[in-house]
Design a protein around this motif. Sequence first.
Motif, PDB file in Angstrom:
ATOM      1  N   ILE A  59     -26.140  -2.401 -47.658  1.00  0.00           N
ATOM      2  CA  ILE A  59     -27.011  -3.520 -48.019  1.00  0.00           C
ATOM      3  C   ILE A  59     -27.442  -4.302 -46.789  1.00  0.00           C
ATOM      4  O   ILE A  59     -26.611  -4.720 -45.988  1.00  0.00           O
ATOM      5  CB  ILE A  59     -26.299  -4.452 -49.012  1.00  0.00           C
ATOM      6  CG1 ILE A  59     -25.915  -3.670 -50.281  1.00  0.00           C
ATOM      7  CG2 ILE A  59     -27.173  -5.645 -49.362  1.00  0.00           C
ATOM      8  CD1 ILE A  59     -25.029  -4.440 -51.221  1.00  0.00           C
ATOM      9  N   ARG A  60     -28.754  -4.521 -46.635  1.00  0.00           N
ATOM     10  CA  ARG A  60     -29.302  -5.264 -45.510  1.00  0.00           C
ATOM     11  C   ARG A  60     -30.019  -6.508 -46.027  1.00  0.00           C
ATOM     12  O   ARG A  60     -30.859  -6.427 -46.914  1.00  0.00           O
ATOM     13  CB  ARG A  60     -30.275  -4.383 -44.710  1.00  0.00           C
ATOM     14  CG  ARG A  60     -29.662  -3.046 -44.300  1.00  0.00           C
ATOM     15  CD  ARG A  60     -28.432  -3.247 -43.413  1.00  0.00           C
ATOM     16  NE  ARG A  60     -27.541  -2.106 -43.444  1.00  0.00           N
ATOM     17  CZ  ARG A  60     -27.618  -1.082 -42.614  1.00  0.00           C
ATOM     18  NH1 ARG A  60     -28.569  -1.052 -41.701  1.00  0.00           N
ATOM     19  NH2 ARG A  60     -26.745  -0.096 -42.706  1.00  0.00           N
ATOM     20  N   ARG A  61     -29.672  -7.631 -45.449  1.00  0.00           N
ATOM     21  CA  ARG A  61     -30.287  -8.908 -45.829  1.00  0.00           C
ATOM     22  C   ARG A  61     -30.916  -9.493 -44.563  1.00  0.00           C
ATOM     23  O   ARG A  61     -30.254 -10.085 -43.746  1.00  0.00           O
ATOM     24  CB  ARG A  61     -29.245  -9.829 -46.447  1.00  0.00           C
ATOM     25  CG  ARG A  61     -28.687  -9.266 -47.745  1.00  0.00           C
ATOM     26  CD  ARG A  61     -27.427  -9.962 -48.214  1.00  0.00           C
ATOM     27  NE  ARG A  61     -27.686 -11.343 -48.598  1.00  0.00           N
ATOM     28  CZ  ARG A  61     -27.060 -12.381 -48.058  1.00  0.00           C
ATOM     29  NH1 ARG A  61     -26.181 -12.207 -47.082  1.00  0.00           N
ATOM     30  NH2 ARG A  61     -27.331 -13.600 -48.474  1.00  0.00           N
ATOM     31  N   PHE A  62     -32.226  -9.272 -44.415  1.00  0.00           N
ATOM     32  CA  PHE A  62     -32.928  -9.658 -43.196  1.00  0.00           C
ATOM     33  C   PHE A  62     -33.153 -11.167 -43.114  1.00  0.00           C
ATOM     34  O   PHE A  62     -33.240 -11.712 -42.021  1.00  0.00           O
ATOM     35  CB  PHE A  62     -34.272  -8.919 -43.127  1.00  0.00           C
ATOM     36  CG  PHE A  62     -34.130  -7.421 -43.163  1.00  0.00           C
ATOM     37  CD1 PHE A  62     -33.587  -6.732 -42.088  1.00  0.00           C
ATOM     38  CD2 PHE A  62     -34.513  -6.697 -44.282  1.00  0.00           C
ATOM     39  CE1 PHE A  62     -33.455  -5.355 -42.116  1.00  0.00           C
ATOM     40  CE2 PHE A  62     -34.385  -5.314 -44.321  1.00  0.00           C
ATOM     41  CZ  PHE A  62     -33.845  -4.646 -43.240  1.00  0.00           C
ATOM     42  N   ARG A  63     -33.255 -11.816 -44.259  1.00  0.00           N
ATOM     43  CA  ARG A  63     -33.453 -13.270 -44.305  1.00  0.00           C
ATOM     44  C   ARG A  63     -32.496 -13.843 -45.354  1.00  0.00           C
ATOM     45  O   ARG A  63     -32.910 -14.216 -46.447  1.00  0.00           O
ATOM     46  CB  ARG A  63     -34.906 -13.612 -44.660  1.00  0.00           C
ATOM     47  CG  ARG A  63     -35.942 -13.137 -43.656  1.00  0.00           C
ATOM     48  CD  ARG A  63     -35.864 -13.919 -42.345  1.00  0.00           C
ATOM     49  NE  ARG A  63     -36.903 -13.501 -41.419  1.00  0.00           N
ATOM     50  CZ  ARG A  63     -36.767 -12.547 -40.511  1.00  0.00           C
ATOM     51  NH1 ARG A  63     -35.594 -11.910 -40.407  1.00  0.00           N
ATOM     52  NH2 ARG A  63     -37.754 -12.218 -39.712  1.00  0.00           N
ATOM     53  N   PRO A  64     -31.211 -13.895 -45.042  1.00  0.00           N
ATOM     54  CA  PRO A  64     -30.237 -14.380 -46.036  1.00  0.00           C
ATOM     55  C   PRO A  64     -30.636 -15.744 -46.577  1.00  0.00           C
ATOM     56  O   PRO A  64     -31.058 -16.627 -45.833  1.00  0.00           O
ATOM     57  CB  PRO A  64     -28.929 -14.445 -45.239  1.00  0.00           C
ATOM     58  CG  PRO A  64     -29.104 -13.452 -44.139  1.00  0.00           C
ATOM     59  CD  PRO A  64     -30.558 -13.529 -43.766  1.00  0.00           C
ATOM     60  N   ALA A  65     -30.513 -15.892 -47.892  1.00  0.00           N
ATOM     61  CA  ALA A  65     -30.850 -17.161 -48.544  1.00  0.00           C
ATOM     62  C   ALA A  65     -29.666 -17.571 -49.411  1.00  0.00           C
ATOM     63  O   ALA A  65     -29.666 -17.379 -50.632  1.00  0.00           O
ATOM     64  CB  ALA A  65     -32.114 -16.995 -49.383  1.00  0.00           C
ATOM     65  N   PRO A  66     -28.635 -18.115 -48.782  1.00  0.00           N
ATOM     66  CA  PRO A  66     -27.394 -18.415 -49.514  1.00  0.00           C
ATOM     67  C   PRO A  66     -27.555 -19.426 -50.632  1.00  0.00           C
ATOM     68  O   PRO A  66     -26.737 -19.463 -51.554  1.00  0.00           O
ATOM     69  CB  PRO A  66     -26.462 -18.945 -48.418  1.00  0.00           C
ATOM     70  CG  PRO A  66     -27.373 -19.405 -47.318  1.00  0.00           C
ATOM     71  CD  PRO A  66     -28.541 -18.475 -47.353  1.00  0.00           C
ATOM     72  N   ASP A  67     -28.605 -20.254 -50.587  1.00  0.00           N
ATOM     73  CA  ASP A  67     -28.792 -21.272 -51.620  1.00  0.00           C
ATOM     74  C   ASP A  67     -29.766 -20.843 -52.716  1.00  0.00           C
ATOM     75  O   ASP A  67     -30.021 -21.610 -53.655  1.00  0.00           O
ATOM     76  CB  ASP A  67     -29.291 -22.573 -50.985  1.00  0.00           C
ATOM     77  CG  ASP A  67     -28.280 -23.156 -49.999  1.00  0.00           C
ATOM     78  OD1 ASP A  67     -27.069 -23.027 -50.272  1.00  0.00           O
ATOM     79  OD2 ASP A  67     -28.708 -23.709 -48.968  1.00  0.00           O
ATOM     80  N   ALA A  68     -30.301 -19.634 -52.609  1.00  0.00           N
ATOM     81  CA  ALA A  68     -31.262 -19.170 -53.610  1.00  0.00           C
ATOM     82  C   ALA A  68     -30.564 -18.913 -54.943  1.00  0.00           C
ATOM     83  O   ALA A  68     -29.429 -18.451 -54.987  1.00  0.00           O
ATOM     84  CB  ALA A  68     -31.944 -17.892 -53.126  1.00  0.00           C
ATOM     85  N   ALA A  69     -31.263 -19.186 -56.025  1.00  0.00           N
ATOM     86  CA  ALA A  69     -30.689 -18.987 -57.355  1.00  0.00           C
ATOM     87  C   ALA A  69     -30.829 -17.546 -57.829  1.00  0.00           C
ATOM     88  O   ALA A  69     -30.132 -17.122 -58.756  1.00  0.00           O
ATOM     89  CB  ALA A  69     -31.362 -19.916 -58.356  1.00  0.00           C
ATOM     90  N   GLU A  70     -31.739 -16.783 -57.205  1.00  0.00           N
ATOM     91  CA  GLU A  70     -32.026 -15.414 -57.641  1.00  0.00           C
ATOM     92  C   GLU A  70     -31.877 -14.439 -56.481  1.00  0.00           C
ATOM     93  O   GLU A  70     -32.074 -14.800 -55.320  1.00  0.00           O
ATOM     94  CB  GLU A  70     -33.463 -15.320 -58.185  1.00  0.00           C
ATOM     95  CG  GLU A  70     -33.785 -16.258 -59.329  1.00  0.00           C
ATOM     96  CD  GLU A  70     -33.229 -15.781 -60.658  1.00  0.00           C
ATOM     97  OE1 GLU A  70     -33.052 -14.551 -60.817  1.00  0.00           O
ATOM     98  OE2 GLU A  70     -32.973 -16.623 -61.524  1.00  0.00           O
ATOM     99  N   ARG A  71     -31.567 -13.189 -56.836  1.00  0.00           N
ATOM    100  CA  ARG A  71     -31.450 -12.142 -55.811  1.00  0.00           C
ATOM    101  C   ARG A  71     -32.288 -10.929 -56.212  1.00  0.00           C
ATOM    102  O   ARG A  71     -32.247 -10.487 -57.361  1.00  0.00           O
ATOM    103  CB  ARG A  71     -29.991 -11.727 -55.616  1.00  0.00           C
ATOM    104  CG  ARG A  71     -29.805 -10.559 -54.646  1.00  0.00           C
ATOM    105  CD  ARG A  71     -28.337 -10.304 -54.335  1.00  0.00           C
ATOM    106  NE  ARG A  71     -27.808 -11.332 -53.453  1.00  0.00           N
ATOM    107  CZ  ARG A  71     -26.653 -11.972 -53.658  1.00  0.00           C
ATOM    108  NH1 ARG A  71     -25.925 -11.712 -54.728  1.00  0.00           N
ATOM    109  NH2 ARG A  71     -26.238 -12.878 -52.791  1.00  0.00           N
TER     110      ARG A  71
END
Length: 253
Positions: free
Chosen positions: A10-22
């Motif tokens: 799994i690659r997360r180029f722009r991690p968004a730890p506060d996002a409600a959706e993935r």
Amino acid sequence: MSSTTNNLWIRRFRPAPDAAERLVCFPHAGGSASFYLPVANALSPGVDVAAIQYPGRQDRRHEPGPASVAELADQIVVALAEWDDDRPLTFFGHSMGALVAFEVARRMERTGSGPVRLFASGRRAPSRVRAEHVHTLDDDGVIKELRALAGTDAQVLQDEELLRMVLPAIRCDYRAVETYRCEPGAAVRCPVTVLTGDADPRTSLEEARAWSEHTAAGSDLRVFSGGHFFLSERPAEVLAVLHEHFTAAVRQT
């Protein structure tokens, strides 16, 4: 897996730890996780975008490519199970990735989880089979197919040494998708949004509509101007569909 680290898959180029959706993205045959970098750039920080990296390419080039869609799906399910939060998952798969996403969703649903929606892009329904044998062609034949679909980076196609290096993984991908056969009656419980190009030589509109047979929650079809890689030709239009989905999801929470 923590929300700020990547594993092998799994690659997360722009991690968004506060996002409600993935959003979990599944590449096409011969593709890699980096294909979805523009999606991560466009949706972050509102959506946490995770792209799957199949074995046999880029930093995983020394690993054997996938033996089958089923084996690939089994391995991805294990990787996704490492998330340590319960954010809703949306799946987006293009071409071969649509089949992989479908099989991953089916496996996850058996344990009570699974995505809230599957976006199946550039691929006919799992039950619609064509006699395709690109994986049996010689190298020149495979390269001709890649050029015809226009989904491989032009720099790769022009670099003979690099091209020969990635061909084994590409051939494995084609073998996996061309030998795939879904179980009779196979379906997911989540709704399916089908995206297709009106000039795609690999998927007719009838074959795209047939995804409706593979979901218990309804499907809708979005047709774009373009060929097999319409999403590269019409990125803003495809992103608008994703924005529409995630906006509706946030309103429902």
